[in-house]
Design a protein around this motif. Structure first.
Motif, PDB file in Angstrom:
ATOM      1  N   HIS A   1      13.396   3.928  -4.081  1.00 36.59           N
ATOM      2  CA  HIS A   1      12.687   2.701  -4.487  1.00 36.59           C
ATOM      3  C   HIS A   1      11.173   2.841  -4.405  1.00 36.59           C
ATOM      4  CE1 HIS A   1      15.827  -0.373  -5.172  1.00 36.59           C
ATOM      5  NE2 HIS A   1      16.556   0.397  -4.378  1.00 36.59           N
ATOM      6  N   ALA A   2      10.654   4.051  -4.236  1.00 41.33           N
ATOM      7  CA  ALA A   2       9.216   4.218  -4.049  1.00 41.33           C
ATOM      8  C   ALA A   2       8.407   3.708  -5.235  1.00 41.33           C
ATOM      9  CB  ALA A   2       8.893   5.682  -3.779  1.00 41.33           C
ATOM     10  N   ASN A   3       8.955   3.789  -6.447  1.00 45.10           N
ATOM     11  CA  ASN A   3       8.202   3.334  -7.619  1.00 45.10           C
ATOM     12  C   ASN A   3       8.163   1.813  -7.753  1.00 45.10           C
ATOM     13  OD1 ASN A   3       6.742   5.221  -8.993  1.00 45.10           O
ATOM     14  ND2 ASN A   3       8.361   5.774 -10.430  1.00 45.10           N
ATOM     15  N   ASP A   4       8.793   1.086  -6.823  1.00 43.63           N
ATOM     16  CA  ASP A   4       8.595  -0.364  -6.807  1.00 43.63           C
ATOM     17  C   ASP A   4       7.151  -0.704  -6.477  1.00 43.63           C
ATOM     18  OD1 ASP A   4      11.271  -0.642  -7.356  1.00 43.63           O
ATOM     19  OD2 ASP A   4      11.845  -1.251  -5.326  1.00 43.63           O
ATOM     20  N   ASP A   5       6.481   0.190  -5.743  1.00 44.56           N
ATOM     21  CA  ASP A   5       5.043   0.078  -5.485  1.00 44.56           C
ATOM     22  C   ASP A   5       4.496   1.494  -5.371  1.00 44.56           C
ATOM     23  OD1 ASP A   5       2.433  -0.208  -4.454  1.00 44.56           O
ATOM     24  OD2 ASP A   5       2.955  -2.061  -3.428  1.00 44.56           O
ATOM     25  N   ALA A   6       4.228   2.098  -6.515  1.00 43.99           N
ATOM     26  CA  ALA A   6       3.802   3.496  -6.546  1.00 43.99           C
ATOM     27  C   ALA A   6       2.465   3.690  -5.846  1.00 43.99           C
ATOM     28  CB  ALA A   6       3.717   3.982  -7.989  1.00 43.99           C
TER      29      ALA A   6
ATOM     30  N   ALA B   1       6.319  13.347  -3.275  1.00 42.04           N
ATOM     31  CA  ALA B   1       6.829  12.181  -3.992  1.00 42.04           C
ATOM     32  C   ALA B   1       6.383  12.203  -5.451  1.00 42.04           C
ATOM     33  CB  ALA B   1       6.366  10.903  -3.308  1.00 42.04           C
ATOM     34  N   GLU B   2       5.159  12.633  -5.693  1.00 38.67           N
ATOM     35  CA  GLU B   2       4.674  12.689  -7.077  1.00 38.67           C
ATOM     36  C   GLU B   2       5.494  13.667  -7.916  1.00 38.67           C
ATOM     37  OE1 GLU B   2      -0.065  11.533  -6.462  1.00 38.67           O
ATOM     38  OE2 GLU B   2       0.565  13.640  -6.458  1.00 38.67           O
ATOM     39  N   SER B   3       5.922  14.772  -7.315  1.00 38.76           N
ATOM     40  CA  SER B   3       6.707  15.736  -8.089  1.00 38.76           C
ATOM     41  C   SER B   3       8.091  15.182  -8.417  1.00 38.76           C
ATOM     42  CB  SER B   3       6.833  17.059  -7.326  1.00 38.76           C
ATOM     43  OG  SER B   3       7.735  16.968  -6.238  1.00 38.76           O
ATOM     44  N   VAL B   4       8.659  14.418  -7.485  1.00 42.60           N
ATOM     45  CA  VAL B   4       9.988  13.850  -7.704  1.00 42.60           C
ATOM     46  C   VAL B   4       9.942  12.697  -8.694  1.00 42.60           C
ATOM     47  CG1 VAL B   4      11.898  12.617  -6.592  1.00 42.60           C
ATOM     48  CG2 VAL B   4      10.865  14.599  -5.456  1.00 42.60           C
TER      49      VAL B   4
ATOM     50  N   SER C   1       2.009   6.998   4.102  1.00 39.23           N
ATOM     51  CA  SER C   1       1.526   6.870   2.734  1.00 39.23           C
ATOM     52  C   SER C   1       0.532   7.986   2.448  1.00 39.23           C
ATOM     53  CB  SER C   1       0.842   5.507   2.537  1.00 39.23           C
ATOM     54  OG  SER C   1       0.249   5.433   1.251  1.00 39.23           O
ATOM     55  N   GLY C   2       0.618   8.577   1.262  1.00 45.61           N
ATOM     56  CA  GLY C   2      -0.318   9.615   0.867  1.00 45.61           C
ATOM     57  C   GLY C   2      -1.612   9.070   0.307  1.00 45.61           C
ATOM     58  N   ASN C   3      -1.675   7.773   0.109  1.00 52.82           N
ATOM     59  CA  ASN C   3      -2.863   7.140  -0.427  1.00 52.82           C
ATOM     60  C   ASN C   3      -3.842   6.871   0.717  1.00 52.82           C
ATOM     61  OD1 ASN C   3      -4.796   5.396  -1.574  1.00 52.82           O
ATOM     62  ND2 ASN C   3      -3.281   4.431  -2.923  1.00 52.82           N
ATOM     63  N   PRO C   4      -5.054   7.477   0.682  1.00 52.55           N
ATOM     64  CA  PRO C   4      -6.010   7.274   1.780  1.00 52.55           C
ATOM     65  C   PRO C   4      -6.310   5.799   2.059  1.00 52.55           C
ATOM     66  CG  PRO C   4      -6.768   9.006   0.288  1.00 52.55           C
ATOM     67  CD  PRO C   4      -5.580   8.368  -0.368  1.00 52.55           C
ATOM     68  N   LYS C   5      -6.114   4.963   1.074  1.00 53.92           N
ATOM     69  CA  LYS C   5      -6.347   3.522   1.232  1.00 53.92           C
ATOM     70  C   LYS C   5      -5.414   2.925   2.276  1.00 53.92           C
ATOM     71  CE  LYS C   5      -6.459  -0.660  -1.665  1.00 53.92           C
ATOM     72  NZ  LYS C   5      -6.278  -1.147  -3.065  1.00 53.92           N
ATOM     73  N   TYR C   6      -4.270   3.572   2.503  1.00 53.93           N
ATOM     74  CA  TYR C   6      -3.260   3.032   3.417  1.00 53.93           C
ATOM     75  C   TYR C   6      -2.958   4.012   4.554  1.00 53.93           C
ATOM     76  CZ  TYR C   6      -2.642  -0.045  -0.575  1.00 53.93           C
ATOM     77  OH  TYR C   6      -2.858  -0.937  -1.605  1.00 53.93           O
ATOM     78  N   LYS C   7      -3.972   4.709   5.007  1.00 52.43           N
ATOM     79  CA  LYS C   7      -3.802   5.708   6.059  1.00 52.43           C
ATOM     80  C   LYS C   7      -3.179   5.084   7.310  1.00 52.43           C
ATOM     81  CE  LYS C   7      -6.246   9.267   8.671  1.00 52.43           C
ATOM     82  NZ  LYS C   7      -7.568   9.930   8.937  1.00 52.43           N
ATOM     83  N   GLY C   8      -2.200   5.781   7.873  1.00 50.33           N
ATOM     84  CA  GLY C   8      -1.545   5.311   9.085  1.00 50.33           C
ATOM     85  C   GLY C   8      -0.432   4.308   8.843  1.00 50.33           C
ATOM     86  N   LYS C   9      -0.145   4.047   7.580  1.00 48.50           N
ATOM     87  CA  LYS C   9       0.887   3.072   7.253  1.00 48.50           C
ATOM     88  C   LYS C   9       1.976   3.719   6.395  1.00 48.50           C
ATOM     89  CE  LYS C   9      -2.408  -0.780   7.267  1.00 48.50           C
ATOM     90  NZ  LYS C   9      -3.034  -1.859   6.464  1.00 48.50           N
ATOM     91  N   SER C  10       3.171   3.207   6.549  1.00 47.75           N
ATOM     92  CA  SER C  10       4.276   3.531   5.651  1.00 47.75           C
ATOM     93  C   SER C  10       4.725   2.232   4.995  1.00 47.75           C
ATOM     94  CB  SER C  10       5.446   4.150   6.413  1.00 47.75           C
ATOM     95  OG  SER C  10       5.120   5.417   6.915  1.00 47.75           O
TER      96      SER C  10
ATOM     97  N   ASP D   1       5.402  -1.747 -13.482  1.00 46.24           N
ATOM     98  CA  ASP D   1       4.031  -1.995 -13.948  1.00 46.24           C
ATOM     99  C   ASP D   1       3.472  -3.193 -13.187  1.00 46.24           C
ATOM    100  OD1 ASP D   1       1.673  -2.559 -15.241  1.00 46.24           O
ATOM    101  OD2 ASP D   1       2.537  -2.545 -17.262  1.00 46.24           O
ATOM    102  N   PRO D   2       2.482  -2.986 -12.317  1.00 40.47           N
ATOM    103  CA  PRO D   2       1.974  -4.113 -11.519  1.00 40.47           C
ATOM    104  C   PRO D   2       1.389  -5.241 -12.364  1.00 40.47           C
ATOM    105  CG  PRO D   2       0.552  -2.179 -11.313  1.00 40.47           C
ATOM    106  CD  PRO D   2       1.780  -1.735 -12.034  1.00 40.47           C
ATOM    107  N   ARG D   3       1.028  -4.946 -13.611  1.00 39.84           N
ATOM    108  CA  ARG D   3       0.483  -5.991 -14.490  1.00 39.84           C
ATOM    109  C   ARG D   3       1.571  -6.922 -15.018  1.00 39.84           C
ATOM    110  NH1 ARG D   3      -2.125  -1.832 -18.612  1.00 39.84           N
ATOM    111  NH2 ARG D   3       0.023  -1.098 -18.303  1.00 39.84           N
ATOM    112  N   SER D   4       2.840  -6.500 -14.868  1.00 38.53           N
ATOM    113  CA  SER D   4       3.940  -7.284 -15.441  1.00 38.53           C
ATOM    114  C   SER D   4       4.604  -8.213 -14.428  1.00 38.53           C
ATOM    115  CB  SER D   4       5.000  -6.327 -16.010  1.00 38.53           C
ATOM    116  OG  SER D   4       5.668  -5.650 -14.955  1.00 38.53           O
TER     117      SER D   4
END
Length: 487
Positions: free
Chosen positions: A115-120, A130-133, A193-202, A272-275
């Motif tokens: 379900h990771a692509n529910d919020d990529a 995760a990006e490769s999968v 999370s691999g996104n630096p914006k969310y460091k220390g969080k899953s 798509d977060p815009r949808s």
């Protein structure tokens, strides 16, 4: 790679490795994840690597007397989650193993939630495994087959007949049908999370979906709606509870191949977060206890070449019991040569029944020890005649009953579709009763009347799940009620 190599260090590059950069990143992440286990082990990334020989032993389980003897040394493997180390949505007895191990070896295995692509942004971006999968553009998908269905299915290759991303399979040397594979879960940690914006969080996703028990039985309109809630989990381990971030109602999503998905009908469709409309004030000030576990774990069935990951079976699979976490041991009957062990469907938390369709689906990394019990050594031990997944915790034994104990054999050539029409809690409870009766009579030497009386007064039967096609009821008995087992 064979454990016979016994190298102190070897790096095997995966598809995303660049000049050792990936190797260094994996080593750093692995050391953080393993703070509570094997602190000084050397590790590396790639498809599967040996970390060398480790002079280690784990506390023996209650049934260890039938374990296959070893040389006192165990190898430790690290298997990252990547497009070439996972099977998406199915078990297969002939899939190429990512590694072959000896009985007693340890494995640290990364697992990704489907379900990771529910919020990529939170669960995929910046995470190269995760990006490769989850990679999907107009030309191709990182992992094409998603499910055990036909490759030309309109909804997507594999048909979504199976949804869980499972890392593996792992082949166990010497494993043959009739043996028992013991899987000890040594440690479980959230994947940051691999996104630096969310460091220390899953983060994880809970989908109140069309396969949920509640679906259509709601108070407000529309009666048939799917709602996704995104949860935040502390990846540092300092906070043992999760919190809701926002929810949204599923709207038709168009995948990169141009297929429209009006419902959650195919795994990995990018939202798509815009949808969508995010509702950010949900479950305010409510703390959800985190109890990380693996919803899907087991060995390959023999009855079919491709077996959907959704209904559980006698060889394990999608049992969805929140107790299959750190410190637990699960015993699986081996059905095919090599056992072909795989694990996935990681959860941050789940309640018994998994009522709306999913748990908090959250990527995790687990460390496991695999121990093989040979068929010839089983007579006279508690594992003799074991034909079902048996869960052992520090204080309890749990047996898993299903609507059909072996649905692939019982329901004929169309079993993988027929099972969804035939499940019931009544059938699952009766199967759990039969298994607990067998367990008490064979491991505790009770007569049938004694076993039936004890089940009514000292065994707890609970609904494991009512959403996985083959519904589950577990039977739990406390170890403390039995006399100490002799040496």
């Amino acid at each position: 790679m064979s454990t016979s190599a016994r190298l102190p260090y070897q790096h095997v590059c995966g598809p995303n490795c660049r000049d050792g950069q990936h190797e260094a990143e994996v080593q750093e992440e692995f050391q953080v994840a393993r703070r509570s286990f094997l602190r000084d082990a050397m590790v590396a990334g790639g498809t599967a690597v040996s970390a060398g020989s480790l002079s280690l032993s784990m506390a023996p389980s209650a049934f260890a007397q039938s374990a296959r003897p070893g040389n006192g040394m165990a190898s430790h493997y690290y298997i990252p989650a990547a497009a070439n180390t996972v099977l998406w949505g199915y078990f297969s007895k002939s899939a190429k193993p990512v590694v072959e191990v000896d009985s007693g070896d340890f494995l640290t295995i990364e697992t990704l939630t489907h379900h990771a692509n529910d919020d990529a942004e939170r669960m995929v971006q910046g995470d190269r495994g995760a990006e490769s999968v989850f990679f999907w553009d107009r030309q191709r998908k990182g992992v094409n087959r998603r499910g055990a269905g036909p490759m030309d299915a309109k909804v997507g290759a594999g048909g979504g007949e199976g949804v869980h991303i499972c890392t593996g399979p792992v082949r166990v040397k010497g494993a043959e049908p009739g043996d028992i594979l013991e899987v000890r879960i040594v440690d479980v940690v959230p994947r940051p999370s691999g996104n630096p914006k969310y460091k220390g969080k899953s983060f994880g996703s809970n989908a109140a979906a069309n396969w949920g028990f509640h679906y259509g039985d709601t108070l407000t309109e529309p009666k048939k709606r799917e709602v996704v809630t995104i949860y935040e989990v502390d990846a540092t381990g300092e906070r043992n509870w999760a919190r809701a971030v926002y929810n949204f109602r599923w709207t038709p999503q168009t995948d990169p191949f141009g297929v429209v998905h009006p419902t959650i009908d195919y795994p990995g469709v990018p939202v798509d977060p815009r949808s969508i409309t995010k509702n950010e004030k949900v479950l305010q000030n409510i703390r959800i206890p985190v109890r990380p576990h693996f919803g899907t774990m087991g060995v390959a069935p023999a009855e079919a070449e491709f077996v959907t990951s959704i209904p559980p079976n006698w060889t394990g699979g999608n049992i969805d019991n929140w107790r299959i976490g750190k410190g637990a041991t699960v015993y699986y009957p081996v059905a095919v040569p090599g056992a072909m062990f795989q694990v996935g469907d990681p959860h941050a938390s789940q309640g018994d029944s998994e009522l709306c369709g999913t748990a908090i689906e959250c990527s995790l990394t687990g460390t496991f020890q695999l121990i093989l019990h040979k068929k010839a050594d089983l007579p006279g031990t508690p594992l003799a005649e074991l034909k079902y997944p048996l869960l052992e915790t520090q204080d309890e034994w749990l047996l898993h009953g299903f609507s059909y104990a072996n649905y692939l054999a019982e329901l004929g050539p169309n079993a993988q579709s027929e099972i969804y029409k035939k499940s019931s809690v009544d059938l699952a409870l009766r199967d759990a009763y039969h298994k607990m009766r067998h367990f008490l009579m064979t491991t505790q030497n009770l007569g049938e009347d004694e076993a039936i009386s004890l089940m009514s007064i000292a065994v707890d039967f609970g609904i494991t799940q009512v959403v996985d096609g083959n519904w589950g009821v577990h039977a739990l008995v406390k170890k403390s009620i039995f006399p100490a087992r002799g040496g």
